[in-house]
Motif scaffolding. Structure first.
Motif, short mmCIF file in Angstrom:
data_model
loop_
_atom_site.label_atom_id
_atom_site.label_comp_id
_atom_site.label_asym_id
_atom_site.label_seq_id
_atom_site.Cartn_x
_atom_site.Cartn_y
_atom_site.Cartn_z
N PRO A 1 37.50 0.82 22.26
CA PRO A 1 37.12 0.72 20.85
C PRO A 1 35.96 -0.24 20.58
O PRO A 1 35.38 -0.20 19.50
CB PRO A 1 38.40 0.22 20.17
CG PRO A 1 39.15 -0.50 21.24
CD PRO A 1 38.83 0.23 22.53
N TRP A 2 35.62 -1.11 21.52
CA TRP A 2 34.57 -2.10 21.23
C TRP A 2 33.18 -1.63 21.63
O TRP A 2 32.26 -1.66 20.83
CB TRP A 2 34.87 -3.44 21.93
CG TRP A 2 36.00 -4.20 21.30
CD1 TRP A 2 36.76 -3.81 20.24
CD2 TRP A 2 36.48 -5.48 21.70
NE1 TRP A 2 37.71 -4.77 19.97
CE2 TRP A 2 37.55 -5.81 20.84
CE3 TRP A 2 36.13 -6.39 22.70
CZ2 TRP A 2 38.25 -7.00 20.94
CZ3 TRP A 2 36.83 -7.58 22.81
CH2 TRP A 2 37.88 -7.88 21.93
N HIS A 3 32.97 -1.23 22.87
CA HIS A 3 31.61 -0.89 23.30
C HIS A 3 31.54 0.48 23.96
O HIS A 3 30.54 0.81 24.61
CB HIS A 3 31.05 -1.94 24.27
CG HIS A 3 31.20 -3.35 23.79
ND1 HIS A 3 32.12 -4.22 24.29
CD2 HIS A 3 30.54 -4.02 22.81
CE1 HIS A 3 32.04 -5.38 23.65
NE2 HIS A 3 31.10 -5.28 22.76
N GLY A 4 32.61 1.28 23.85
CA GLY A 4 32.53 2.69 24.24
C GLY A 4 32.65 3.01 25.72
O GLY A 4 32.33 4.13 26.12
N SER A 5 33.09 2.07 26.55
CA SER A 5 33.35 2.44 27.95
C SER A 5 34.38 3.56 27.99
O SER A 5 35.29 3.60 27.16
CB SER A 5 33.90 1.25 28.74
OG SER A 5 32.90 0.30 28.97
N GLY B 1 29.96 3.22 31.38
CA GLY B 1 29.98 1.79 31.11
C GLY B 1 29.88 1.52 29.61
O GLY B 1 29.93 2.45 28.82
N PRO B 2 29.75 0.25 29.25
CA PRO B 2 29.30 -0.89 30.04
C PRO B 2 30.27 -1.42 31.10
O PRO B 2 29.86 -2.18 31.97
CB PRO B 2 29.04 -1.99 28.99
CG PRO B 2 29.91 -1.63 27.84
CD PRO B 2 29.92 -0.13 27.80
N ALA B 3 31.55 -1.10 31.03
CA ALA B 3 32.46 -1.58 32.08
C ALA B 3 31.98 -1.04 33.43
O ALA B 3 31.44 0.07 33.51
CB ALA B 3 33.88 -1.10 31.80
N PRO C 1 38.28 -3.76 31.20
CA PRO C 1 37.65 -4.65 32.19
C PRO C 1 36.33 -5.26 31.69
O PRO C 1 35.90 -6.29 32.20
CB PRO C 1 37.39 -3.73 33.39
CG PRO C 1 38.38 -2.62 33.23
CD PRO C 1 38.53 -2.42 31.75
N HIS C 2 35.69 -4.65 30.69
CA HIS C 2 34.39 -5.16 30.24
C HIS C 2 34.56 -6.49 29.49
O HIS C 2 34.12 -7.53 29.98
CB HIS C 2 33.68 -4.12 29.35
CG HIS C 2 32.38 -4.61 28.82
ND1 HIS C 2 32.05 -4.55 27.48
CD2 HIS C 2 31.30 -5.19 29.43
CE1 HIS C 2 30.83 -5.05 27.31
NE2 HIS C 2 30.36 -5.44 28.48
N LEU C 3 35.20 -6.47 28.33
CA LEU C 3 35.39 -7.73 27.59
C LEU C 3 36.79 -7.81 26.98
O LEU C 3 36.99 -8.45 25.95
CB LEU C 3 34.32 -7.90 26.52
CG LEU C 3 32.92 -8.29 27.04
CD1 LEU C 3 31.88 -8.25 25.92
CD2 LEU C 3 32.93 -9.67 27.69
N ALA C 4 37.75 -7.12 27.61
CA ALA C 4 39.18 -7.27 27.29
C ALA C 4 39.61 -6.67 25.96
O ALA C 4 40.61 -7.10 25.37
CB ALA C 4 39.60 -8.73 27.38
N ALA C 5 38.90 -5.68 25.44
CA ALA C 5 39.35 -5.00 24.21
C ALA C 5 40.69 -4.29 24.47
O ALA C 5 40.96 -3.87 25.60
CB ALA C 5 38.32 -3.97 23.77
N PRO C 6 41.51 -4.12 23.43
CA PRO C 6 42.78 -3.38 23.60
C PRO C 6 42.51 -1.88 23.68
O PRO C 6 42.17 -1.25 22.67
CB PRO C 6 43.57 -3.75 22.34
CG PRO C 6 42.53 -4.14 21.33
CD PRO C 6 41.34 -4.66 22.07
S1 FES Z 1 35.43 -4.39 25.76
FE1 FES Z 1 35.64 -2.33 26.41
S2 FES Z 1 33.64 -1.61 26.58
FE2 FES Z 1 33.41 -3.65 25.94
#
Ligand code: FES
Length: 291
Positions: free
Chosen positions: A244-248, A260-262, A221-226
């Motif tokens: 895998p992108w920002h650790g939510s 978060g960040p999500a 939900p944060h920035l659509a990472a798989p």
């Molecule tokens: S895209 Fe998942 S935490 Fe940023």
């Protein structure tokens, strides 16, 4: 369109990457306590806190400038400026927190957004100092409003054009098929390692543990990472997937945000196994956004 072209150039301005990296390192150091970071992102609220605080801060400061512009009561505008400046620190803190977990093109625009707002806040602070010394402070108040308009335009671009802040998984409930769809044979799924499958056109995170299958939207939900490329941590009852992108972190049982960040939960699929075939369908209710 003129403003969009100029801002799009900012998105590609790699010269900003050096300062952005240096500031990001400092911001991330300040956010070493995960509870503080989660609170600043808005995990407790179910959506980002920054836009809420921006409304209050900017609304208060610009109201003061409008009163100054029409020659209204100086005491009222002075009170509004003082209130806006008191609201500025939490607004700035939440903004930098969201910025520190954004993508490079968002960080470039965000950096200029922050610098512009710093100038605007300085104008209002200068106006307050002038008032305290018995001068009108109107010119600086009006300058603050003009610079704020540029900062707000950049903030709007970040939120509505570059989609920093919205829930990137929300449309999954509309797009996913509402009937049972096959995700393939149970024996084709690795045990304990998430994989990506499709339900209609919607990517699905699938995790098999023995004969049990968990299915969530594969888009963070944060920035659509798989999410299927993320790590699964924890033990039974508290198993989570780490983006895998920002650790939510999202709880596998219900998709709720643990860290978060999500700020929004991952849409969940019901899963079942019929004659060795894994099937899933979207769970329609949004459920609780956080723990
Ligand atoms: S895209 Fe998942 S935490 Fe940023």
């Amino acid at each position: 369109m003129w403003p969009l072209e100029q801002i799009s150039r900012l998105e590609r301005a790699e010269a900003l990457d050096g300062p952005a990296a240096a500031i990001r390192t400092r911001v991330r150091k300040l956010l070493s306590d995960r509870r503080v970071e989660d609170a600043l992102h808005g995990v407790w609220l179910g959506h980002p806190v920054h836009p809420v605080l921006v409304q209050a801060t900017l609304g208060t400061l610009v109201s003061a400038s409008l009163i100054d512009a029409v020659g209204g009561r100086r005491r009222t505008s002075t009170g509004l400026i003082a209130t806006g400046l008191l609201l500025a620190p939490p607004t700035v803190a939440t903004g930098w927190t969201d910025w520190s977990t954004s993508n490079p093109d968002q960080q470039r625009v965000g950096l200029v957004h922050a610098a512009t707002n710093a100038v605007a806040i300085s104008c209002y602070a200068g106006s307050l100092v002038q008032r305290a010394r018995g001068r009108s402070g109107r010119l600086l108040s009006l300058a603050g409003a003009a610079v704020s308009a540029v900062g707000a335009t950049l903030g709007g671009h970040l939120a509505y054009h570059q989609s920093l802040g919205p829930n990137h998984a929300d449309r999954v409930r509309d797009l996913a098929p509402h009937d049972w769809r096959s995700l393939g044979a149970l024996t084709d799924l690795p045990d304990g390692t998430p994989v990506r499958r499709e339900a209609g056109d919607v990517p699905v995170f699938v995790l098999r543990r023995g004969s049990e299958v968990t299915a969530l939207s594969d888009s963070c939900p944060h920035l659509a990472a798989p999410l299927s490329e993320g790590e699964v941590i924890g033990s039974d009852g508290d198993r989570r997937v780490v983006c895998p992108w920002h650790g939510s972190e999202f709880r596998l049982d219900d998709g709720c945000v643990v860290h978060g960040p999500a700020t929004a939960a991952v849409p969940r699929f019901e899963a079942r196994v019929v004659d060795g075939d894994v099937q899933a369908r979207i769970v329609e209710s949004a459920g609780a956004p956080t723990l």
